[in-house]
Each structure stands twice: as structure tokens, then as C-alpha cells.
Design a protein around this motif. Structure first.
Motif, PDB file in Angstrom:
ATOM      1  N   UNK A  14      35.588  92.268  10.027  1.00 44.48           N
ATOM      2  CA  UNK A  14      34.034  91.082   9.653  1.00 44.48           C
ATOM      3  C   UNK A  14      32.890  91.152  10.026  1.00 44.48           C
ATOM      4  N   UNK A  15      32.165  91.002   8.627  1.00 45.73           N
ATOM      5  CA  UNK A  15      30.661  90.097   9.507  1.00 45.73           C
ATOM      6  C   UNK A  15      30.858  88.736   9.273  1.00 45.73           C
ATOM      7  N   UNK A  16      30.586  87.728  10.388  1.00 46.51           N
ATOM      8  CA  UNK A  16      30.533  86.695  10.339  1.00 46.51           C
ATOM      9  C   UNK A  16      29.356  85.932  11.471  1.00 46.51           C
ATOM     10  N   UNK A  17      29.028  84.528  10.546  1.00 47.32           N
ATOM     11  CA  UNK A  17      28.490  83.748  11.557  1.00 47.32           C
ATOM     12  C   UNK A  17      29.661  82.366  12.582  1.00 47.32           C
ATOM     13  N   UNK A  18      29.683  81.608  13.180  1.00 49.74           N
ATOM     14  CA  UNK A  18      30.349  80.943  13.654  1.00 49.74           C
ATOM     15  C   UNK A  18      29.417  79.634  14.019  1.00 49.74           C
ATOM     16  N   UNK A  26      41.312  73.964  10.214  1.00 49.54           N
ATOM     17  CA  UNK A  26      39.749  73.623   9.967  1.00 49.54           C
ATOM     18  C   UNK A  26      38.658  73.544  10.401  1.00 49.54           C
ATOM     19  N   UNK A  27      38.244  73.875  11.768  1.00 47.51           N
ATOM     20  CA  UNK A  27      36.985  75.311  12.479  1.00 47.51           C
ATOM     21  C   UNK A  27      37.560  76.182  11.640  1.00 47.51           C
ATOM     22  N   UNK A  31      33.153  75.767   9.509  1.00 46.18           N
ATOM     23  CA  UNK A  31      32.923  77.131  10.871  1.00 46.18           C
ATOM     24  C   UNK A  31      31.956  78.096  10.762  1.00 46.18           C
ATOM     25  N   UNK A  32      32.884  78.815   9.881  1.00 48.56           N
ATOM     26  CA  UNK A  32      32.672  80.304   9.746  1.00 48.56           C
ATOM     27  C   UNK A  32      32.167  80.234   8.753  1.00 48.56           C
ATOM     28  N   UNK A  33      30.802  81.035   8.312  1.00 44.30           N
ATOM     29  CA  UNK A  33      30.198  81.327   7.364  1.00 44.30           C
ATOM     30  C   UNK A  33      31.023  82.937   7.183  1.00 44.30           C
TER      31      UNK A  33
END
Length: 121
Positions: A14-18, A26-27, A31-33
Motif C-alpha cells: 500500500x502507498x500512503x502518507x501518515x 479514528x487516527x 490521519x492516513x492519506x
């Protein structure tokens, strides 16, 4: 430290930004894109969370990884305390080629002390 990133990575590519700390459902949801695409210039397009990735799935993997890390504390401690490979090679060589087992005996004593001081969990 076992982070949620390690759990996500263990579940797939998976590719993501935290953005900030991520420790709760909830986070995870806020908080993850999730990166849908990266173009040739490196620009990222944000997309929706992959449908197969749920908080329960990530949290379960995260807890498994933390438990495994905790259960292997003895191994990490042993690894830093064992005599060096160079010490081993020198002691073994002197014993096998030179016939002097003084360093070999000392090596074995140090090695076994580490095992005794850090028993398997």
C-alpha cells in the motif's frame, strides 16, 4: 518500536502518507492519506482507502507484530552481547591451527554466559 506502518506494510504493498501519530481507529481513518497514483514528476494523487484494508485487520497485524517483538527481546539482547565474529575466528584458528585452546575456552565461556544471562522467552 513496532509502528502501525509496519503492520500496514506487512499486509500488502500500500502507498500512503501518515500525518501525525496513528494509534487508534479514528487516527487510522483521519490521519492516513492513501496514494492512488504517482506521475512521472513524482506528484501524488490522493485516493480512497483500499477496500480490503480495515482497522481491525491492521490492528490485529499490529498486535501480532508487537507480541512477536516482545517475545524476541532475548534474541536482540543476545545479539548485542555475544563475542564478536572476529573473536570467534581468532580463537577457533588458534585452537585448530596452533593447538592453543586458551582463547577458544574463553570464547565458549563468554558465549555461554550470554545464553545463560538471556534465556529464551
Amino acid at each position: 518500536m513496532i509502528t502501525i506502518e509496519k503492520a500496514i506494510n506487512a499486509l500488502g504493498n500500500y502507498k500512503y502518507i501518515i500525518r501525525g501519530d496513528c494509534n487508534t481507529e479514528e487516527d487510522f481513518n483521519t490521519k492516513i492519506e492513501w496514494i492512488a497514483n504517482v506521475d512521472e514528476q513524482g506528484n501524488q494523487t490522493i485516493g480512497s482507502k483500499p477496500s480490503d484494508l480495515t482497522w481491525d485487520k491492521v490492528n490485529t497485524k499490529w498486535q501480532e507484530l508487537k507480541t512477536a517483538y516482545t517475545n524476541n527481546a532475548y534474541a536482540r539482547k543476545r545479539a548485542t552481547e555475544y563475542p564478536s565474529i572476529q573473536d570467534f575466528m581468532e580463537a577457533y584458528t588458534e585452537k585448530e591451527i596452533g593447538g592453543d585452546s586458551t582463547k577458544w575456552d574463553a570464547y565458549k565461556t563468554a558465549y555461554n554466559k550470554v545464553r545463560t544471562d538471556n534465556p529464551k522467552g
